[in-house]
Design an enzyme around this catalytic site. Structure first.
Site, PDB file in Angstrom:
ATOM      1  N   ASP A  57       7.803  -7.239 -22.423  1.00  0.00           N
ATOM      2  CA  ASP A  57       6.528  -7.010 -21.759  1.00  0.00           C
ATOM      3  C   ASP A  57       6.626  -7.610 -20.358  1.00  0.00           C
ATOM      4  O   ASP A  57       7.075  -8.737 -20.186  1.00  0.00           O
ATOM      5  CB  ASP A  57       5.436  -7.724 -22.572  1.00  0.00           C
ATOM      6  N   ILE A  58       6.248  -6.843 -19.357  1.00  0.00           N
ATOM      7  CA  ILE A  58       6.260  -7.368 -17.980  1.00  0.00           C
ATOM      8  C   ILE A  58       4.920  -8.065 -17.737  1.00  0.00           C
ATOM      9  O   ILE A  58       3.868  -7.425 -17.875  1.00  0.00           O
ATOM     10  CB  ILE A  58       6.471  -6.213 -16.967  1.00  0.00           C
ATOM     11  N   ASP A 151      -0.700   1.433  -2.309  1.00  0.00           N
ATOM     12  CA  ASP A 151       0.309   2.298  -1.676  1.00  0.00           C
ATOM     13  C   ASP A 151       1.092   1.497  -0.641  1.00  0.00           C
ATOM     14  O   ASP A 151       0.700   1.431   0.513  1.00  0.00           O
ATOM     15  CB  ASP A 151      -0.378   3.500  -1.031  1.00  0.00           C
ATOM     16  N   GLU A 185       8.680   5.114   4.538  1.00  0.00           N
ATOM     17  CA  GLU A 185       8.295   6.272   3.716  1.00  0.00           C
ATOM     18  C   GLU A 185       7.110   6.980   4.350  1.00  0.00           C
ATOM     19  O   GLU A 185       7.033   8.210   4.363  1.00  0.00           O
ATOM     20  CB  GLU A 185       7.938   5.806   2.290  1.00  0.00           C
ATOM     21  N   GLU A 186       6.207   6.177   4.883  1.00  0.00           N
ATOM     22  CA  GLU A 186       4.961   6.748   5.415  1.00  0.00           C
ATOM     23  C   GLU A 186       5.196   7.547   6.698  1.00  0.00           C
ATOM     24  O   GLU A 186       4.316   8.259   7.157  1.00  0.00           O
ATOM     25  CB  GLU A 186       3.923   5.638   5.653  1.00  0.00           C
ATOM     26  N   ASP A 214       5.573   5.092  -6.770  1.00  0.00           N
ATOM     27  CA  ASP A 214       4.770   5.087  -5.548  1.00  0.00           C
ATOM     28  C   ASP A 214       3.316   5.277  -5.962  1.00  0.00           C
ATOM     29  O   ASP A 214       2.937   6.368  -6.397  1.00  0.00           O
ATOM     30  CB  ASP A 214       5.250   6.234  -4.638  1.00  0.00           C
ATOM     31  N   HIS A 301      -4.529   5.063   2.081  1.00  0.00           N
ATOM     32  CA  HIS A 301      -4.208   5.020   3.515  1.00  0.00           C
ATOM     33  C   HIS A 301      -5.335   4.425   4.366  1.00  0.00           C
ATOM     34  O   HIS A 301      -5.462   4.773   5.536  1.00  0.00           O
ATOM     35  CB  HIS A 301      -3.793   6.414   4.027  1.00  0.00           C
ATOM     36  N   ASP A 316      -0.537  -2.742 -15.316  1.00  0.00           N
ATOM     37  CA  ASP A 316       0.125  -3.377 -16.461  1.00  0.00           C
ATOM     38  C   ASP A 316       0.910  -2.347 -17.268  1.00  0.00           C
ATOM     39  O   ASP A 316       2.096  -2.530 -17.565  1.00  0.00           O
ATOM     40  CB  ASP A 316      -0.959  -4.039 -17.326  1.00  0.00           C
ATOM     41  N   ASP A 320       5.103  -2.064 -17.552  1.00  0.00           N
ATOM     42  CA  ASP A 320       5.807  -2.067 -18.845  1.00  0.00           C
ATOM     43  C   ASP A 320       6.593  -0.773 -19.044  1.00  0.00           C
ATOM     44  O   ASP A 320       7.683  -0.783 -19.630  1.00  0.00           O
ATOM     45  CB  ASP A 320       4.811  -2.256 -19.993  1.00  0.00           C
TER      46      ASP A 320
HETATM   47  N1  TRP Z   1       3.027   7.772  -0.326  1.00  0.00           N
HETATM   48  C1  TRP Z   1       2.670   9.064  -0.816  1.00  0.00           C
HETATM   49  C2  TRP Z   1       2.090   9.860   0.336  1.00  0.00           C
HETATM   50  O1  TRP Z   1       1.414   9.273   1.162  1.00  0.00           O
HETATM   51  C3  TRP Z   1       1.640   8.989  -1.920  1.00  0.00           C
HETATM   52  C4  TRP Z   1       1.625  10.206  -2.728  1.00  0.00           C
HETATM   53  C5  TRP Z   1       0.795  11.250  -2.590  1.00  0.00           C
HETATM   54  C6  TRP Z   1       2.476  10.479  -3.789  1.00  0.00           C
HETATM   55  N2  TRP Z   1       1.086  12.171  -3.528  1.00  0.00           N
HETATM   56  C7  TRP Z   1       2.113  11.719  -4.266  1.00  0.00           C
HETATM   57  C8  TRP Z   1       3.520   9.771  -4.394  1.00  0.00           C
HETATM   58  C9  TRP Z   1       2.771  12.279  -5.359  1.00  0.00           C
HETATM   59  C10 TRP Z   1       4.158  10.338  -5.470  1.00  0.00           C
HETATM   60  C11 TRP Z   1       3.811  11.586  -5.948  1.00  0.00           C
HETATM   61  O2  TRP Z   1       2.301  11.049   0.431  1.00  0.00           O
HETATM   62 ZN    ZN Z   2       3.202   5.755  -0.955  1.00  0.00          ZN
END
Ligand code: TRP
Ligand code: ZN
Ligand code: CA
Length: 452
Positions: A57-58, A151, A185-186, A214, A301, A316, A320
């Site tokens: 369990d985490i 996010d 990523e953004e 994500d 966002h 949670d 896990d």
């Molecule tokens: N960081 C992603 C984004 O801004 C968040 C996101 C939106 C996402 N839709 C998703 C992550 C579907 C995983 C799957 O686009």
């Molecule tokens: Zn994201």
């Protein structure tokens, strides 16, 4: 949970009762031992492959403590942890120190995006087969408008805590475990793209999977599983089935996170998601709770994506689930499909009498039985219309394989039935239950088997 090793293939042996049954049906084989033979000892378990150990369990508190730290980092650095801003590098430093202290081999690689240096953090757990890499990752950057705690502090913290749990367990998985935190990523999945591009083709071919996390603690959560590699998807779905929590396929933008870069070069991918700006439907609120008609994450966002923007239950469960996936997918060998469990000990079926059963004990599998569980039945009988045959799951649920029929005078029930057993735990003692409900003809269970 302590899994004991049980042979999947009991040695065939005949009992005194079975020998009588054979005699009655005139089918006694020369090989059957005398009825007076001493009972054979139960076969000792063969040296079968050890089942993967269950994931721990985490602790939610640990995951949330990481989120508190990421929030503090944002607060101390202009309210965000965005690419090119000091809060991003401070986030990398926080994670790297934890991983170094836990015995990971870490590296920080750089790339450039929009004129600023970006960073990826890679952590390798020493050991495992270097030709079978299981990688789990999350993007660590926020948008510039907020601290990015859901996010994607949520995925980052849960992957970090899973890695730390690997260290606490001193896990010795079959596969090589790697963890990654992506920058930018953004800005368009930039850091993970730089990482994948940096891998020679020979290195890419060593990845047995990439798991992406994500947004996994959305405040009005849904439980979404990426519909990608079937084995990875099944691992997550099985985990949720075990919790009794329904899941849906992720549809809020396939390819909108870092897994897309891995998928594009042919690496099997999967992941979890609790929803972004899309609205929760009333059907979804019915099954998951929360509020219909509002976004899964109304702070997506924005500046309000703080530590207050987290649903603890979702965080949670998903933490896990990540550990479950790392343990099961990483600590093989996985029990392959076509895994056969059988019992060939004869069991007499009394004429017009009580039901009798023959058992097989299944261990070492994870999750539920398949939707197409094959039940191979071999019953010798001189009027099979007398017989009612059920498969009984470990929890006692009975599945009717065959009903009685006064007009079916044929011999024997030798057939393979397909049962949707997907709501049953695979492990446990399964029974074939046979009852003869009419007088005169008789027989015995010659053997039966379950094929997973
Ligand atoms: N960081 C992603 C984004 O801004 C968040 C996101 C939106 C996402 N839709 C998703 C992550 C579907 C995983 C799957 O686009
Ligand atoms: Zn994201
Ligand atoms: Ca009968």
């Amino acid at each position: 949970m302590n899994l004991s090793s049980v042979s999947c293939r009991p040695t065939p042996r005949r009992t005194a009762v079975a020998a009588v049954a054979l005699a009655l049906t005139g089918l006694a084989a020369a090989t059957a031992p005398a009825a007076s033979a001493a009972p054979t000892a139960a076969p000792t378990a063969a040296a079968t492959a050890l089942a993967p150990l269950a994931a721990p369990d985490i602790p939610l508190a640990n995951v949330k403590a990481h989120l508190t730290q990421l929030q503090s980092i944002a607060t101390a650095n202009g309210g965000n942890r965005a690419h090119g801003r000091p809060g991003y590098k401070a986030s990398i430093d926080y994670l790297k120190a934890k991983l170094d202290a836990a015995g990971f081999t870490t590296s920080v690689t750089t790339f450039t995006s929009s004129g600023a240096t970006g960073y990826n953090l890679i952590a390798d757990w020493p050991g495992g087969d270097p030709n079978q890499i299981l990688m789990s990752g999350a993007h660590l950057d926020s948008v510039s408008s907020g601290p990015g705690i859901n996010d994607n502090g949520s995925g980052s913290a849960a992957v970090l805590e899973t890695a730390l749990a690997v260290s606490r367990a001193q896990l010795k998985p079959t596969k090589h475990l790697r963890f990654g935190w992506w920058g930018a990523e953004e800005l368009g999945l930039v850091g993970s793209k730089a990482y994948v591009n940096s891998l020679p083709a020979t290195e890419r071919s060593k990845f047995s999977g990439y798991l992406n996390f994500d947004m996994i603690g959305s405040p009005n959560p849904g439980y979404f599983v990426y519909d990608d590699d079937p084995a990875i998807e099944k691992t997550f779905k099985d985990y949720y089935a075990g919790l009794g929590v329904p899941t849906e396929i992720e549809t809020e933008g396939d390819g909108r996170s870092d897994h897309a870069n891995f998928k594009n070069v042919g690496i099997p991918v999967g992941g979890l998601f609790t929803g972004a700006s899309r609205t929760k439907s009333s059907a979804q609120a019915q099954k998951w709770g929360g509020t219909a008609g509002t976004a899964f994450d109304r702070c997506y966002h924005s500046s309000c994506d703080t530590t207050a923007n987290i649903n603890d239950t979702a965080l949670d469960r998903n933490s896990d689930a990540i550990a479950h996936a790392v343990w099961t997918l990483g600590s093989g060998p996985a029990v392959p499909p076509g895994d056969v469990h059988e019992n060939t000990t004869d069991v007499a079926v009394p004429d017009n009498g009580a039901a009798v059963t023959s058992s097989v004990t299944v261990s070492g599998r994870t999750g539920n039985a398949p939707a197409a569980l094959k039940v191979g039945v071999d019953i010798k009988h001189t009027w099979r219309g007398d017989l009612v045959v059920d498969l009984v799951a470990p929890d006692g649920t009975a599945y009717r394989l065959k009903s009685s029929s006064s007009s079916d005078s044929a011999d024997n029930v030798i057939a393979t039935y397909t049962v949707d057993a997907s709501s049953e735990a695979a492990n446990g003692t399964w029974k074939l239950r046979v009852q003869d409900i009419a007088a005169q003809d008789t027989g015995y269970i010659d053997g039966w088997k379950l094929t997973f």
